[in-house]
Design a protein around this motif. Structure first.
Motif, mmCIF file in Angstrom:
data_model
loop_
_atom_site.group_PDB
_atom_site.id
_atom_site.type_symbol
_atom_site.label_atom_id
_atom_site.label_comp_id
_atom_site.label_asym_id
_atom_site.label_seq_id
_atom_site.Cartn_x
_atom_site.Cartn_y
_atom_site.Cartn_z
ATOM 1 N N LEU A 156 0.803 -92.729 43.039
ATOM 2 C CA LEU A 156 1.119 -94.167 42.673
ATOM 3 C C LEU A 156 1.834 -94.459 41.500
ATOM 4 C CD1 LEU A 156 -2.548 -95.036 43.923
ATOM 5 C CD2 LEU A 156 -0.250 -94.967 45.266
ATOM 6 N N ASN A 157 2.035 -93.139 40.664
ATOM 7 C CA ASN A 157 2.711 -93.479 39.407
ATOM 8 C C ASN A 157 3.853 -94.596 39.589
ATOM 9 O OD1 ASN A 157 1.020 -92.340 37.670
ATOM 10 N ND2 ASN A 157 2.235 -90.406 37.587
ATOM 11 N N PRO A 158 4.948 -94.305 40.420
ATOM 12 C CA PRO A 158 6.282 -95.131 40.308
ATOM 13 C C PRO A 158 5.821 -96.512 40.923
ATOM 14 C CG PRO A 158 6.391 -93.201 41.553
ATOM 15 C CD PRO A 158 5.109 -93.170 41.156
ATOM 16 N N HIS A 159 4.520 -96.869 41.332
ATOM 17 C CA HIS A 159 4.299 -98.171 41.959
ATOM 18 C C HIS A 159 3.339 -98.991 41.019
ATOM 19 C CE1 HIS A 159 5.895 -96.724 45.758
ATOM 20 N NE2 HIS A 159 5.162 -95.548 45.465
ATOM 21 N N ILE A 160 2.261 -98.217 40.459
ATOM 22 C CA ILE A 160 1.252 -99.191 39.662
ATOM 23 C C ILE A 160 1.334 -98.581 38.175
ATOM 24 C CG2 ILE A 160 -0.052 -99.229 41.632
ATOM 25 C CD1 ILE A 160 -2.060 -97.311 40.368
ATOM 26 N N GLY A 161 2.291 -97.754 37.700
ATOM 27 C CA GLY A 161 2.552 -97.259 36.476
ATOM 28 C C GLY A 161 1.492 -96.068 36.021
ATOM 29 N N TYR A 162 1.777 -95.346 34.910
ATOM 30 C CA TYR A 162 1.016 -94.219 34.394
ATOM 31 C C TYR A 162 -0.283 -95.007 34.073
ATOM 32 C CZ TYR A 162 -0.148 -89.964 32.320
ATOM 33 O OH TYR A 162 -0.635 -88.571 31.868
ATOM 34 N N GLU A 163 -0.152 -95.907 33.412
ATOM 35 C CA GLU A 163 -1.487 -96.144 32.743
ATOM 36 C C GLU A 163 -2.524 -96.672 33.788
ATOM 37 O OE1 GLU A 163 -1.154 -99.157 29.630
ATOM 38 O OE2 GLU A 163 -0.014 -97.895 28.107
ATOM 39 N N ASN A 164 -1.971 -97.523 34.688
ATOM 40 C CA ASN A 164 -3.013 -97.967 35.536
ATOM 41 C C ASN A 164 -3.550 -96.470 36.648
ATOM 42 O OD1 ASN A 164 -3.173 -100.619 35.261
ATOM 43 N ND2 ASN A 164 -1.212 -101.063 36.468
ATOM 44 N N ALA A 165 -2.426 -95.918 36.822
ATOM 45 C CA ALA A 165 -2.726 -94.525 37.497
ATOM 46 C C ALA A 165 -3.819 -93.759 36.769
ATOM 47 C CB ALA A 165 -1.733 -93.808 37.844
ATOM 48 N N THR A 166 -3.883 -93.908 35.517
ATOM 49 C CA THR A 166 -4.834 -92.785 35.019
ATOM 50 C C THR A 166 -6.201 -93.549 34.913
ATOM 51 O OG1 THR A 166 -3.143 -92.084 33.319
ATOM 52 C CG2 THR A 166 -5.092 -92.158 32.385
ATOM 53 N N ARG A 167 -5.969 -94.782 34.680
ATOM 54 C CA ARG A 167 -7.375 -95.873 34.909
ATOM 55 C C ARG A 167 -8.132 -95.454 36.353
ATOM 56 N NH1 ARG A 167 -8.096 -101.389 35.896
ATOM 57 N NH2 ARG A 167 -6.091 -101.566 36.087
ATOM 58 N N VAL A 168 -7.355 -95.587 37.299
ATOM 59 C CA VAL A 168 -7.777 -95.243 38.531
ATOM 60 C C VAL A 168 -8.266 -93.701 38.937
ATOM 61 C CG1 VAL A 168 -7.173 -94.999 40.922
ATOM 62 C CG2 VAL A 168 -6.309 -97.051 39.768
ATOM 63 N N ALA A 169 -7.315 -92.871 38.399
ATOM 64 C CA ALA A 169 -7.953 -91.316 38.338
ATOM 65 C C ALA A 169 -9.224 -91.059 37.714
ATOM 66 C CB ALA A 169 -6.906 -90.416 37.832
ATOM 67 N N GLN A 170 -9.394 -91.629 36.491
ATOM 68 C CA GLN A 170 -10.721 -91.684 35.636
ATOM 69 C C GLN A 170 -11.903 -92.153 36.393
ATOM 70 O OE1 GLN A 170 -9.587 -93.270 32.111
ATOM 71 N NE2 GLN A 170 -9.096 -91.351 30.988
ATOM 72 N N GLU A 171 -11.617 -93.460 37.120
ATOM 73 C CA GLU A 171 -12.861 -93.970 37.753
ATOM 74 C C GLU A 171 -13.073 -93.067 38.949
ATOM 75 O OE1 GLU A 171 -15.801 -96.655 38.936
ATOM 76 O OE2 GLU A 171 -14.588 -96.139 36.974
ATOM 77 N N ALA A 172 -12.154 -92.632 39.562
ATOM 78 C CA ALA A 172 -12.077 -91.893 41.126
ATOM 79 C C ALA A 172 -13.007 -90.729 40.726
ATOM 80 C CB ALA A 172 -10.981 -91.257 41.718
ATOM 81 N N LEU A 173 -12.913 -90.011 39.282
ATOM 82 C CA LEU A 173 -13.537 -88.739 39.189
ATOM 83 C C LEU A 173 -15.196 -89.252 38.817
ATOM 84 C CD1 LEU A 173 -10.830 -86.982 37.002
ATOM 85 C CD2 LEU A 173 -11.848 -86.241 39.003
ATOM 86 N N ARG A 174 -15.079 -90.364 38.218
ATOM 87 C CA ARG A 174 -16.549 -90.579 37.373
ATOM 88 C C ARG A 174 -17.393 -91.234 38.615
ATOM 89 N NH1 ARG A 174 -19.584 -94.916 36.794
ATOM 90 N NH2 ARG A 174 -18.197 -96.074 37.835
ATOM 91 N N SER A 175 -16.834 -91.815 39.693
ATOM 92 C CA SER A 175 -17.477 -92.558 40.765
ATOM 93 C C SER A 175 -17.606 -91.809 41.829
ATOM 94 C CB SER A 175 -17.022 -93.928 41.029
ATOM 95 O OG SER A 175 -15.643 -93.680 41.547
ATOM 96 N N GLY A 176 -16.738 -90.846 42.270
ATOM 97 C CA GLY A 176 -16.605 -89.965 43.351
ATOM 98 C C GLY A 176 -16.001 -91.114 44.542
#
Length: 466
Positions: A412-432
């Motif tokens: 999703l980097n090219p579509h939502i940007g690296y910072e947003n993608a990082t935020r999504v990835a961290q939340e996915a890891l935290r919440s499952g």
């Protein structure tokens, strides 16, 4: 046991009457009780020795050096040995002093005594046909032994290439079977980005194919021989036409296109071709071992490991833990690889240890080289038949891991940007929770956009322009 009396420079010795070998072989049996493995256990080497002696006899007869009666008897004996007979008479230990002289003597004596029988004489009646004067005419151990090693290596590598091709085809078949199975790839054992299990298995097929090509290149050097060099490469005691005639005959008999080395003195002392071939065998072993490491890792579990694939169960895995099954086939191939890598070190040191006009350590080169080829051949066949063909994929588990993987955020980097993608990835890891679910919830992309971006064919290949 009845015996016959034979004589050499050390004196008289009693040889078993029924033995095709003679006094020189007897001395070697006494001198080298090293491995318990005889040269007769390497059938390719015995066959190559017989063909080399046959080629020499044909060349000597053609040049008028050897009479046709003796030549025909020698040829007939060599043909029998090359066809598989009398290999049990090659009794010298594979590791021996003398730069292979005992192996050459063993061959001379077996061929001579069988030729004597063909002529109607008794074993040991060397007045009619002599192991050295006739069977070894125009030859020395120093050109016969390395020539036979090279021809034997060609025979053995042909078998290894066949086994590798079978394993490659098995991996390619699994790559086709698993081409629609999406999974998460890994770098440094950490989750990376999606790929298919088929892509993963296709790499193993490609790795094998590359090594098949490298073996073919190494064998091209092995086909360069020094037959006709005799003692040190000067060709002493040979007709100037002998080398070419003998090599032409050996090429025809062996089925390989053999060539005379450009400089026979160099070829008699240089073991570089064996070092190169062993290096390629080490390459094969190293990559095969890496593949087996992957298979063991991917099948680890079944509950506390990766558990992405299932290896066919081959044996109970524990005497104390009920129900345990271990990846025993990849493990045995790993061990073969370790041995081949060690053999390469031995071959390297033996090649380096030669002095002046001859390398005295070719017997250990031969032993190490043929062990590597023999065991790699068996390992490839075992891995093919008892492991790769029966591998299955845990498709549902892999699909669920892709769905919940934070690694999807990379796509999703090219579509939502690296910072947003990082935020999504961290939340996915935290919440499952899944990446797609979170992206939609955050209003970063809608379902249609996500479906297009996260399609398997998009996730596992470069993007199309536009």
């Amino acid at each position: 046991m009845t015996t016959r009396l034979e004589h050499d420079l050390l004196g008289d010795a009693e040889v078993p009457a029924g033995a095709y070998w003679g006094v020189h072989t007897l001395r070697a049996i006494e001198n080298y009780p090293i491995t318990g493995k005889t040269i007769g256990s390497y059938s390719e080497l015995v066959r190559a020795l017989a063909l080399t002696k046959q080629a020499a006899a044909l060349a000597n007869a053609e040049l008028g050096q050897l009479d046709r009666t003796r030549a025909d008897a020698i040829v007939a004996a060599c043909q029998e040995i090359a066809g598989g007979k009398l290999h049990e008479q090659f009794v010298v230990d594979v590791i021996q002093g003398g730069a292979g002289t005992s192996t050459n003597m063993n061959a001379n004596e077996v061929i001579a005594n069988r030729a004597l029988e063909i002529l109607g004489h008794k074993k040991g009646d060397y007045a009619h046909l002599h192991p050295l004067n006739h069977v070894n005419m125009s030859q020395s151990t120093n050109d016969v032994y390395p020539t036979a090693l090279r021809v034997a290596a060609c025979f053995a590598i042909r078998g290894l290439l066949s086994a590798m091709a079978g394993l490659r085809e098995a991996f390619a078949a699994k790559a086709e079977e698993f081409k629609d199975v999406l999974k998460i790839g890994r770098t440094q054992l950490q989750d990376a980005v999606p790929m298919t299990l088929g892509q993963e298995f296709s790499t193993y097929a490609v790795m094998l194919q590359e090594d098949e090509l490298r073996l073919g290149e190494a064998i091209a050097l092995i086909r360069e021989i020094n037959l006709g060099a005799t003692a040190i490469g000067t060709g002493i005691n040979t007709d100037m036409r002998y080398s070419k005639l003998a090599i032409d005959h050996l090429s025809r008999l062996s089925g390989f296109s053999l060539e005379a080395a450009p400089n026979l003195i160099e070829a008699t002392q240089d073991c570089g071709a064996f070092v190169q071939l062993s290096g390629v065998l080490k390459r094969v072993a190293t990559k095969l071992s890496k593949t087996c490491n992957d298979l063991r890792l991917l099948s680890s579990g079944p509950q506390a490991g990766l558990n992405e694939i299932n290896l066919p169960p081959r044996a109970a895995g524990s005497s104390i833990m009920p129900g345990k099954v271990n990846p025993v086939i990849p493990e045995v191939v790993n061990q073969i690889a370790f041995e081949v890598i060690g053999n390469d070190v031995t071959i390297t040191m033996a090649a380096e240890g030669g002095q002046l006009q001859l390398n005295a350590f070719e017997p250990i080169i031969a032993h190490s080289l043929f062990k590597s080829i023999e065991h790699l051949t068996a390992g490839c066949r075992t891995l093919t038949a008892h492991c790769v063909r029966g591998i299955t994929a845990n498709r549902e588990l892999l699909a669920e891991r892709v769905r919940t993987s934070a690694g999807l955020a990379t796509a999703l980097n090219p579509h939502i940007g690296y910072e947003n993608a990082t935020r999504v990835a961290q939340e996915a890891l935290r919440s499952g929770r899944g990446v797609a679910e979170l992206v939609e919830e955050m209003g970063l992309m809608d379902k249609a956009q996500l479906a297009a971006v996260l399609a398997p064919e998009v996730l596992t290949a470069p993007r199309r322009p536009g």
